[in-house]
Design a protein around this motif. Structure first.
Motif, PDB file in Angstrom:
ATOM      1  N   SER A  30      91.919  43.647  60.444  1.00 42.35           N
ATOM      2  CA  SER A  30      92.649  43.260  59.237  1.00 42.35           C
ATOM      3  C   SER A  30      92.333  41.823  58.828  1.00 42.35           C
ATOM      4  N   TYR A  31      92.296  40.926  59.821  1.00 43.94           N
ATOM      5  CA  TYR A  31      92.183  39.510  59.532  1.00 43.94           C
ATOM      6  C   TYR A  31      90.731  39.030  59.635  1.00 43.94           C
ATOM      7  N   MET A  32      90.350  38.192  58.686  1.00 41.54           N
ATOM      8  CA  MET A  32      89.042  37.540  58.733  1.00 41.54           C
ATOM      9  C   MET A  32      89.208  36.077  58.371  1.00 41.54           C
ATOM     10  N   PHE A  33      88.324  35.257  58.937  1.00 48.03           N
ATOM     11  CA  PHE A  33      88.458  33.809  58.836  1.00 48.03           C
ATOM     12  C   PHE A  33      87.094  33.172  58.583  1.00 48.03           C
ATOM     13  N   TRP A  34      87.122  32.041  57.896  1.00 48.76           N
ATOM     14  CA  TRP A  34      85.944  31.187  57.775  1.00 48.76           C
ATOM     15  C   TRP A  34      86.295  29.805  58.302  1.00 48.76           C
ATOM     16  N   TYR A  35      85.418  29.321  59.213  1.00 46.30           N
ATOM     17  CA  TYR A  35      85.549  27.986  59.771  1.00 46.30           C
ATOM     18  C   TYR A  35      84.267  27.206  59.506  1.00 46.30           C
ATOM     19  N   ARG A  36      84.400  25.871  59.509  1.00 43.51           N
ATOM     20  CA  ARG A  36      83.224  25.037  59.570  1.00 43.51           C
ATOM     21  C   ARG A  36      83.323  24.185  60.829  1.00 43.51           C
ATOM     22  N   GLN A  37      82.180  23.932  61.443  1.00 43.80           N
ATOM     23  CA  GLN A  37      82.159  23.160  62.673  1.00 43.80           C
ATOM     24  C   GLN A  37      81.304  21.927  62.476  1.00 43.80           C
ATOM     25  N   ASP A  38      81.918  20.774  62.670  1.00 43.44           N
ATOM     26  CA  ASP A  38      81.251  19.493  62.512  1.00 43.44           C
ATOM     27  C   ASP A  38      81.529  18.639  63.731  1.00 43.44           C
ATOM     28  N   LEU A  39      80.553  17.839  64.119  1.00 42.91           N
ATOM     29  CA  LEU A  39      80.706  16.982  65.289  1.00 42.91           C
ATOM     30  C   LEU A  39      81.907  16.078  65.115  1.00 42.91           C
ATOM     31  N   GLY A  40      82.738  16.039  66.105  1.00 46.53           N
ATOM     32  CA  GLY A  40      83.911  15.170  66.070  1.00 46.53           C
ATOM     33  C   GLY A  40      85.139  15.793  65.435  1.00 46.53           C
ATOM     34  N   THR A  71      87.492  45.652  53.287  1.00 41.74           N
ATOM     35  CA  THR A  71      87.995  45.163  54.572  1.00 41.74           C
ATOM     36  C   THR A  71      86.899  44.552  55.421  1.00 41.74           C
ATOM     37  N   GLU A  72      85.703  45.132  55.382  1.00 42.86           N
ATOM     38  CA  GLU A  72      84.661  44.717  56.313  1.00 42.86           C
ATOM     39  C   GLU A  72      83.854  43.502  55.874  1.00 42.86           C
ATOM     40  N   ASN A  73      84.008  43.075  54.641  1.00 45.15           N
ATOM     41  CA  ASN A  73      83.206  41.950  54.135  1.00 45.15           C
ATOM     42  C   ASN A  73      84.081  40.796  53.678  1.00 45.15           C
ATOM     43  N   ALA A  92      85.029  34.793  61.559  1.00 46.20           N
ATOM     44  CA  ALA A  92      85.712  35.419  62.686  1.00 46.20           C
ATOM     45  C   ALA A  92      86.624  36.519  62.176  1.00 46.20           C
ATOM     46  N   SER A  93      86.993  37.420  63.067  1.00 45.83           N
ATOM     47  CA  SER A  93      87.933  38.469  62.695  1.00 45.83           C
ATOM     48  C   SER A  93      88.894  38.728  63.833  1.00 45.83           C
ATOM     49  N   LYS A  97      97.473  39.479  63.308  1.00 45.52           N
ATOM     50  CA  LYS A  97      97.692  38.046  63.254  1.00 45.52           C
ATOM     51  C   LYS A  97      98.002  37.527  64.654  1.00 45.52           C
ATOM     52  N   ARG A  98      97.610  36.284  64.899  1.00 44.39           N
ATOM     53  CA  ARG A  98      97.868  35.612  66.173  1.00 44.39           C
ATOM     54  C   ARG A  98      97.282  36.346  67.375  1.00 44.39           C
ATOM     55  N   GLU A  99      96.225  37.072  67.159  1.00 46.83           N
ATOM     56  CA  GLU A  99      95.535  37.711  68.269  1.00 46.83           C
ATOM     57  C   GLU A  99      94.134  37.138  68.434  1.00 46.83           C
ATOM     58  N   THR A 100      93.439  37.606  69.437  1.00 48.55           N
ATOM     59  CA  THR A 100      92.110  37.108  69.741  1.00 48.55           C
ATOM     60  C   THR A 100      91.204  37.202  68.528  1.00 48.55           C
ATOM     61  N   GLN A 101      90.497  36.102  68.266  1.00 51.09           N
ATOM     62  CA  GLN A 101      89.528  36.092  67.181  1.00 51.09           C
ATOM     63  C   GLN A 101      88.116  36.240  67.757  1.00 51.09           C
ATOM     64  N   TYR A 102      87.314  37.059  67.099  1.00 47.78           N
ATOM     65  CA  TYR A 102      85.928  37.293  67.509  1.00 47.78           C
ATOM     66  C   TYR A 102      85.018  36.649  66.481  1.00 47.78           C
ATOM     67  N   PHE A 103      84.115  35.823  66.980  1.00 50.29           N
ATOM     68  CA  PHE A 103      83.293  35.009  66.107  1.00 50.29           C
ATOM     69  C   PHE A 103      81.900  35.578  65.908  1.00 50.29           C
ATOM     70  N   GLY A 104      81.381  35.358  64.710  1.00 44.25           N
ATOM     71  CA  GLY A 104      79.990  35.662  64.436  1.00 44.25           C
ATOM     72  C   GLY A 104      79.089  34.569  64.993  1.00 44.25           C
ATOM     73  N   PRO A 105      77.771  34.711  64.829  1.00 47.65           N
ATOM     74  CA  PRO A 105      76.822  33.759  65.408  1.00 47.65           C
ATOM     75  C   PRO A 105      76.673  32.476  64.607  1.00 47.65           C
ATOM     76  N   GLY A 106      77.231  32.420  63.419  1.00 50.90           N
ATOM     77  CA  GLY A 106      77.180  31.193  62.635  1.00 50.90           C
ATOM     78  C   GLY A 106      76.047  31.149  61.625  1.00 50.90           C
ATOM     79  N   THR A 107      76.267  30.369  60.575  1.00 52.68           N
ATOM     80  CA  THR A 107      75.232  30.064  59.578  1.00 52.68           C
ATOM     81  C   THR A 107      75.091  28.553  59.520  1.00 52.68           C
ATOM     82  N   ARG A 108      73.865  28.090  59.732  1.00 57.14           N
ATOM     83  CA  ARG A 108      73.597  26.654  59.669  1.00 57.14           C
ATOM     84  C   ARG A 108      73.124  26.308  58.277  1.00 57.14           C
ATOM     85  N   LEU A 109      73.927  25.512  57.572  1.00 54.48           N
ATOM     86  CA  LEU A 109      73.658  25.181  56.177  1.00 54.48           C
ATOM     87  C   LEU A 109      73.321  23.707  56.047  1.00 54.48           C
TER      88      LEU A 109
END
Lengths: 112, 113
Positions: A30-40, A71-73, A92-93, A97-109
């Protein structure tokens, strides 16, 4: 294979261009998320979605747009890319809610 | 404002040494998770702790949730090169956090032969 995939894995673009990052999951979570990861800064939430056609802002939503017609995209669009949006983006998906999130391999932009 | 502070930020040790990584906050968490991330990949969940004072073991890794549910630690015994990676703590804030998972800044661990 079942799981969560992201495309492209690497992207170079120029300032001002529109860029769309794709995320696809095969678990019907049901749940999907977008994160960005930056040093610091660790991982920071950009947007999330509780179900199709339901999205909500995270910690750093400015400059980003999301949609979830199926749902899948869960695509993430940078409407007019800026250098500060150079980052690694993770999708991630989770089943509920408030359960384990599974992450994709990432996109480097890289925004030049 | 970083709600979850991890220390140390970087750690380089020799194979066989023990180490502890700390995750601290002024907020109370309903649960706290530890992830490991390897280069070029997304974070992978190692463990979830839910109860204050809870201790969980995963082979040579021991995770503890603080009694007040504001902090956590990860202890690795006899570290091996395969333990190298970025360790992230993350938690759901008990009140006011909604459904958002808050991540720590991460600890980059390198274990050398």
């Amino acid at each position: 294979d079942a799981g969560i995939t992201q495309s492209p894995r690497y992207k170079i673009t120029e300032t001002g261009r529109q860029v769309t990052l794709m995320c696809h999951q095969t678990w019907s979570h049901s749940y999907m998320f977008w994160y960005r990861q930056d040093l610091g800064h660790g991982l920071r939430l950009i947007y999330y979605s509780a179900a199709a056609d339901i999205t909500d802002k995270g910690e750093v939503p400015d400059g980003y747009v999301v949609s979830r017609s199926k749902t899948e995209n869960f695509p993430l669009t940078l409407e007019s890319a800026t250098r500060s949006q150079t980052s690694v983006y993770f999708c991630a998906s989770s089943e509920q809610k408030r359960e384990t999130q599974y992450f994709g391999p990432g996109t480097r932009l890289l925004v030049l | 404002t970083q709600l979850l502070e991890q220390s140390p930020q970087f750690l380089s040790i020799q194979e066989g040494e023990n180490l502890t990584v700390y995750c601290n906050s002024s907020s109370v968490f309903s649960s706290l998770q530890w992830y490991r991330q390897e280069p070029g990949e997304g974070p992978v969940l190692l463990v979830t702790v839910v109860t204050g004072g809870e201790v969980k073991k995963l082979k040579r890794l021991t995770f503890q949730f603080g009694d007040a549910r504001k902090d956590s630690s990860l202890h690795i015994t006899a570290a091996q090169p395969g333990d190298t990676g970025l360790y992230l703590c993350a938690g759901f804030i008990l009140t006011g956090g909604g459904n958002k998972l808050t991540f720590g800044t991460g600890t980059q661990l390198k274990v050398e032969l």
